[in-house]
Design a protein around this motif. Structure first.
Motif, PDB file in Angstrom:
ATOM      1  N   LYS A   1      -6.922  28.269 -19.885  1.00 58.88           N
ATOM      2  CA  LYS A   1      -7.541  26.959 -19.647  1.00 58.88           C
ATOM      3  C   LYS A   1      -6.514  25.968 -19.113  1.00 58.88           C
ATOM      4  O   LYS A   1      -6.818  25.157 -18.229  1.00 58.88           O
ATOM      5  CB  LYS A   1      -8.166  26.438 -20.941  1.00 58.88           C
ATOM      6  N   SER A   2      -5.304  26.027 -19.654  1.00 58.09           N
ATOM      7  CA  SER A   2      -4.257  25.101 -19.223  1.00 58.09           C
ATOM      8  C   SER A   2      -3.902  25.293 -17.756  1.00 58.09           C
ATOM      9  O   SER A   2      -3.857  24.331 -16.971  1.00 58.09           O
ATOM     10  CB  SER A   2      -3.009  25.292 -20.099  1.00 58.09           C
ATOM     11  N   VAL A   3      -3.670  26.536 -17.346  1.00 57.42           N
ATOM     12  CA  VAL A   3      -3.269  26.786 -15.959  1.00 57.42           C
ATOM     13  C   VAL A   3      -4.450  26.593 -15.004  1.00 57.42           C
ATOM     14  O   VAL A   3      -4.288  26.105 -13.875  1.00 57.42           O
ATOM     15  CB  VAL A   3      -2.651  28.190 -15.815  1.00 57.42           C
ATOM     16  N   ALA A   4      -5.674  26.944 -15.455  1.00 58.87           N
ATOM     17  CA  ALA A   4      -6.857  26.747 -14.606  1.00 58.87           C
ATOM     18  C   ALA A   4      -7.104  25.266 -14.367  1.00 58.87           C
ATOM     19  O   ALA A   4      -7.474  24.849 -13.249  1.00 58.87           O
ATOM     20  CB  ALA A   4      -8.079  27.401 -15.246  1.00 58.87           C
ATOM     21  N   ASN A   5      -6.898  24.462 -15.389  1.00 58.82           N
ATOM     22  CA  ASN A   5      -7.059  23.013 -15.248  1.00 58.82           C
ATOM     23  C   ASN A   5      -6.043  22.449 -14.258  1.00 58.82           C
ATOM     24  O   ASN A   5      -6.370  21.581 -13.434  1.00 58.82           O
ATOM     25  CB  ASN A   5      -6.897  22.347 -16.616  1.00 58.82           C
ATOM     26  N   LEU A   6      -4.797  22.924 -14.315  1.00 56.94           N
ATOM     27  CA  LEU A   6      -3.772  22.463 -13.377  1.00 56.94           C
ATOM     28  C   LEU A   6      -4.116  22.854 -11.949  1.00 56.94           C
ATOM     29  O   LEU A   6      -3.999  22.033 -11.018  1.00 56.94           O
ATOM     30  CB  LEU A   6      -2.416  23.054 -13.778  1.00 56.94           C
TER      31      LEU A   6
ATOM     32  N   GLU B   1      -7.052  23.434 -10.720  1.00 58.50           N
ATOM     33  CA  GLU B   1      -8.219  22.663 -10.272  1.00 58.50           C
ATOM     34  C   GLU B   1      -7.826  21.230  -9.918  1.00 58.50           C
ATOM     35  O   GLU B   1      -8.227  20.703  -8.885  1.00 58.50           O
ATOM     36  CB  GLU B   1      -9.277  22.667 -11.371  1.00 58.50           C
ATOM     37  N   GLU B   2      -7.011  20.598 -10.768  1.00 56.68           N
ATOM     38  CA  GLU B   2      -6.644  19.195 -10.534  1.00 56.68           C
ATOM     39  C   GLU B   2      -5.810  19.012  -9.269  1.00 56.68           C
ATOM     40  O   GLU B   2      -5.975  18.039  -8.538  1.00 56.68           O
ATOM     41  CB  GLU B   2      -5.863  18.663 -11.740  1.00 56.68           C
ATOM     42  N   LEU B   3      -4.911  19.958  -9.014  1.00 57.49           N
ATOM     43  CA  LEU B   3      -4.003  19.812  -7.867  1.00 57.49           C
ATOM     44  C   LEU B   3      -4.533  20.475  -6.605  1.00 57.49           C
ATOM     45  O   LEU B   3      -3.942  20.313  -5.531  1.00 57.49           O
ATOM     46  CB  LEU B   3      -2.624  20.391  -8.209  1.00 57.49           C
ATOM     47  N   GLY B   4      -5.597  21.210  -6.737  1.00 51.43           N
ATOM     48  CA  GLY B   4      -6.165  21.869  -5.574  1.00 51.43           C
ATOM     49  C   GLY B   4      -5.284  22.978  -5.024  1.00 51.43           C
ATOM     50  O   GLY B   4      -5.297  23.279  -3.829  1.00 51.43           O
ATOM     51  N   ILE B   5      -4.508  23.610  -5.922  1.00 52.79           N
ATOM     52  CA  ILE B   5      -3.630  24.705  -5.505  1.00 52.79           C
ATOM     53  C   ILE B   5      -4.477  25.926  -5.177  1.00 52.79           C
ATOM     54  O   ILE B   5      -5.486  26.187  -5.831  1.00 52.79           O
ATOM     55  CB  ILE B   5      -2.633  25.053  -6.630  1.00 52.79           C
ATOM     56  N   SER B   6      -4.042  26.674  -4.160  1.00 55.34           N
ATOM     57  CA  SER B   6      -4.732  27.913  -3.831  1.00 55.34           C
ATOM     58  C   SER B   6      -4.318  28.983  -4.829  1.00 55.34           C
ATOM     59  O   SER B   6      -3.168  29.432  -4.842  1.00 55.34           O
ATOM     60  CB  SER B   6      -4.373  28.377  -2.406  1.00 55.34           C
ATOM     61  N   ALA B   7      -5.251  29.371  -5.675  1.00 58.73           N
ATOM     62  CA  ALA B   7      -4.932  30.374  -6.685  1.00 58.73           C
ATOM     63  C   ALA B   7      -4.591  31.711  -6.044  1.00 58.73           C
ATOM     64  O   ALA B   7      -3.756  32.460  -6.549  1.00 58.73           O
ATOM     65  CB  ALA B   7      -6.113  30.539  -7.634  1.00 58.73           C
ATOM     66  N   THR B   8      -5.214  32.013  -4.903  1.00 57.21           N
ATOM     67  CA  THR B   8      -4.926  33.275  -4.223  1.00 57.21           C
ATOM     68  C   THR B   8      -3.479  33.319  -3.763  1.00 57.21           C
ATOM     69  O   THR B   8      -2.777  34.325  -3.929  1.00 57.21           O
ATOM     70  CB  THR B   8      -5.868  33.459  -3.019  1.00 57.21           C
ATOM     71  N   GLU B   9      -2.988  32.203  -3.169  1.00 58.84           N
ATOM     72  CA  GLU B   9      -1.587  32.151  -2.750  1.00 58.84           C
ATOM     73  C   GLU B   9      -0.654  32.205  -3.954  1.00 58.84           C
ATOM     74  O   GLU B   9       0.434  32.797  -3.890  1.00 58.84           O
ATOM     75  CB  GLU B   9      -1.328  30.873  -1.960  1.00 58.84           C
TER      76      GLU B   9
ATOM     77  N   ILE C   1       4.643  31.883 -12.166  1.00 58.72           N
ATOM     78  CA  ILE C   1       4.166  31.558 -13.502  1.00 58.72           C
ATOM     79  C   ILE C   1       4.171  30.040 -13.640  1.00 58.72           C
ATOM     80  O   ILE C   1       5.229  29.409 -13.658  1.00 58.72           O
ATOM     81  CB  ILE C   1       5.055  32.171 -14.597  1.00 58.72           C
ATOM     82  N   LEU C   2       2.966  29.459 -13.675  1.00 61.42           N
ATOM     83  CA  LEU C   2       2.864  28.011 -13.858  1.00 61.42           C
ATOM     84  C   LEU C   2       2.926  27.680 -15.342  1.00 61.42           C
ATOM     85  O   LEU C   2       2.295  28.341 -16.158  1.00 61.42           O
ATOM     86  CB  LEU C   2       1.550  27.497 -13.272  1.00 61.42           C
ATOM     87  N   LEU C   3       3.683  26.648 -15.688  1.00 56.23           N
ATOM     88  CA  LEU C   3       3.761  26.183 -17.075  1.00 56.23           C
ATOM     89  C   LEU C   3       3.427  24.700 -17.124  1.00 56.23           C
ATOM     90  O   LEU C   3       4.310  23.845 -17.089  1.00 56.23           O
ATOM     91  CB  LEU C   3       5.171  26.419 -17.648  1.00 56.23           C
ATOM     92  N   PRO C   4       2.143  24.362 -17.198  1.00 58.56           N
ATOM     93  CA  PRO C   4       1.758  22.958 -17.336  1.00 58.56           C
ATOM     94  C   PRO C   4       2.393  22.350 -18.585  1.00 58.56           C
ATOM     95  O   PRO C   4       2.742  23.063 -19.526  1.00 58.56           O
ATOM     96  CB  PRO C   4       0.226  23.026 -17.473  1.00 58.56           C
ATOM     97  N   GLU C   5       2.536  21.034 -18.605  1.00 59.18           N
ATOM     98  CA  GLU C   5       3.226  20.373 -19.713  1.00 59.18           C
ATOM     99  C   GLU C   5       2.537  20.609 -21.050  1.00 59.18           C
ATOM    100  O   GLU C   5       3.202  20.760 -22.082  1.00 59.18           O
ATOM    101  CB  GLU C   5       3.334  18.869 -19.428  1.00 59.18           C
TER     102      GLU C   5
END
Length: 458
Positions: free
Chosen positions: A352-357, A359-367, A374-378
């Motif tokens: 949920k944490s990484v999916a929320n990040l 979604e909010e930033l509009g990052i391409s999950a495929t890329e 490895i994303l580590l939201p705060e």
């Protein structure tokens, strides 16, 4: 109750069911079971085949299960008979108690006089339905999102309702869904108990305060049955013997020291050790469910079917459940979503944490998935920090060694890489395993990708 008395009761239960007393082999099986002998050992002494002993045992367990209204087996025969004793004789003012179609009459003494009874009336036929006297779920959180955990629910239900386990540890890393699973479990089985209470352990619960809270809760549930001259409060274990109770303790890791190996009690909480030992060792008909990142050291993860203790380490969600979480954030259509779920170990909170990040930033999950980022939201870092801060300096050293390795490593390589004695290293690995912070693959050890990334950034 000694062995002779248990055999006497079992003989009369079997006679009521079959019209025949125990034969020599049946008595030998029950006696050997009470003396913790194997079927092979019983067969040797009785000069017959092991398969014959197993067949006789199976028939006896089926008869006893039907007559006592619970699953009876070789592993729990003694405790089943002790529970029967408690249910029959814990209240000496009872003159007559009926267990299915068998009458136990007269005073609470042995030998018992068991006689044929009249056909069961409607009240007797419904005797297996437990009347819930009292519930206190004020500290239980709301269920919220719950994803399919059918195997885990089935396992816990079997341990509690069928095997009558007295002490169950539900453990797993933060965010994995332990409390949600327990809430769902409670909603399904709470009506099987007379008393149900949920307690969240925090700094205010000293051992004495906690025990007082339970005694006050149980004694309140009995007030309607007590005469004005008999309103004396009993020791906690007596309530657990007199009633079928379910006690849930959430956040039990708050009982233990930070900066030490897992499961070391804070000085002011040492008496909890005696409480848990009492719950394990003394015969009663209740169950304690402990939820937390850490568990008491005496609640071993070694699976021994002959003890009333069980441990369930909760793992991540499967791919289907993981995709449900991604779907909530509009990420269900990304390519290779399975890789993302595996990368975050199916941990609901982490996903949920990484999916929320994303979604909010509009990052391409495929890329994102192309280069193993490895994303580590705060908010995820905060959760990881809480668990990291609880570890000892020795454990931190071992995690630092593991964070440098991209592949699982064995004990010899860890000894070679670090300046740690073999004894300290083994203790640290055991503690990290109990905290669910490392993974073991055969004789190899590794950190999860998320924890490896976190520790590298420290």
């Amino acid at each position: 109750m000694n062995i002779k008395e248990m055999l006497n009761i079992a003989d009369r239960i079997v006679f009521e069911k079959t019209g025949k007393h125990l034969d020599d082999l049946q008595a030998a099986v029950l006696r050997g079971t009470l003396q913790r002998e194997t079927y092979k050992h019983i067969a040797k002494h009785f000069d017959c085949s092991e398969s014959s002993v197993k067949q006789v045992g199976s028939q006896l367990w089926q008869i006893l299960s039907e007559e006592l209204g619970e699953d009876v087996s070789k592993t729990n025969f003694r405790s089943a008979m002790e529970r029967l004793q408690v249910s029959l004789f814990s209240n000496v003012v009872q003159d007559h108690v009926r267990v299915r179609n068998i009458n136990f009459c007269g005073e609470a003494r042995y030998p018992l006089d068991i006689t044929n009874s009249h056909p069961p009336n409607q009240e007797t036929a419904n005797s297996k339905q437990t009347k819930t006297l009292h519930q206190d779920l004020s500290e239980m959180p709301e269920l919220g999102d719950f994803f399919d955990r059918t195997p885990e629910l089935d396992t816990l239900t079997t341990w509690i309702l069928q095997q009558r386990s007295r002490l169950i540890a539900l453990t797993g890393i933060s965010g994995i869904g332990k409390t949600s699973l327990a809430v769902q479990l409670l909603q399904q089985i709470k009506d099987e108990f007379e008393c149900v209470i949920w307690c969240s352990i925090d700094a205010s619960y000293t051992p004495d305060e906690f025990e007082h809270k339970l005694i006050q809760f149980f004694s309140h549930s009995e007030k309607q049955d007590l005469s004005p001259t008999n309103q004396k409060r009993l020791p906690l274990i007596k309530y657990l013997q007199n009633h079928r109770c379910l006690v849930v303790l959430d956040d039990v890791h708050n009982l233990f020291c930070s900066g030490e190996l897992a499961g070391k009690y804070k000085p002011e909480y040492e008496e909890y050790r005696s409480l848990f030992k009492q719950i394990e060792k003394l015969s009663h008909q209740s169950c304690f469910l402990l939820i937390g990142w850490e568990q008491p050291r005496e609640v071993t993860q070694f699976k021994n079917p002959n003890t009333p203790i069980r441990t369930l380490q909760l793992k991540g969600l499967d791919i289907a459940a993981g995709r449900e979480i991604l779907r909530e954030y509009g990420l269900e259509e990304i390519d290779n979503s399975e890789a993302l779920i595996h990368r975050y170990q199916g941990n609901p909170l982490w996903l949920k944490s990484v999916a929320n990040l994303i979604e909010e930033l509009g990052i391409s999950a495929t890329e994102l998935l192309l280069d193993d980022t490895i994303l580590l939201p705060e908010d995820l870092k905060d959760v990881l920090q809480q668990q990291y801060d609880r570890t000892s300096e020795l454990e931190k050293q071992v995690m630092s060694l593991l964070a440098r390795e991209n592949q699982p490593v064995n004990l010899a390589k860890l000894l070679e890489k670090g300046q740690i004695s073999s004894s300290d290293l083994l203790n640290a690995l055991q503690s990290l395993s109990r905290r669910c912070l490392i993974e073991k693959e055969g004789s190899l050890y590794t950190l999860s990708p998320v924890f490896r990334q976190y520790i590298k950034g420290l």
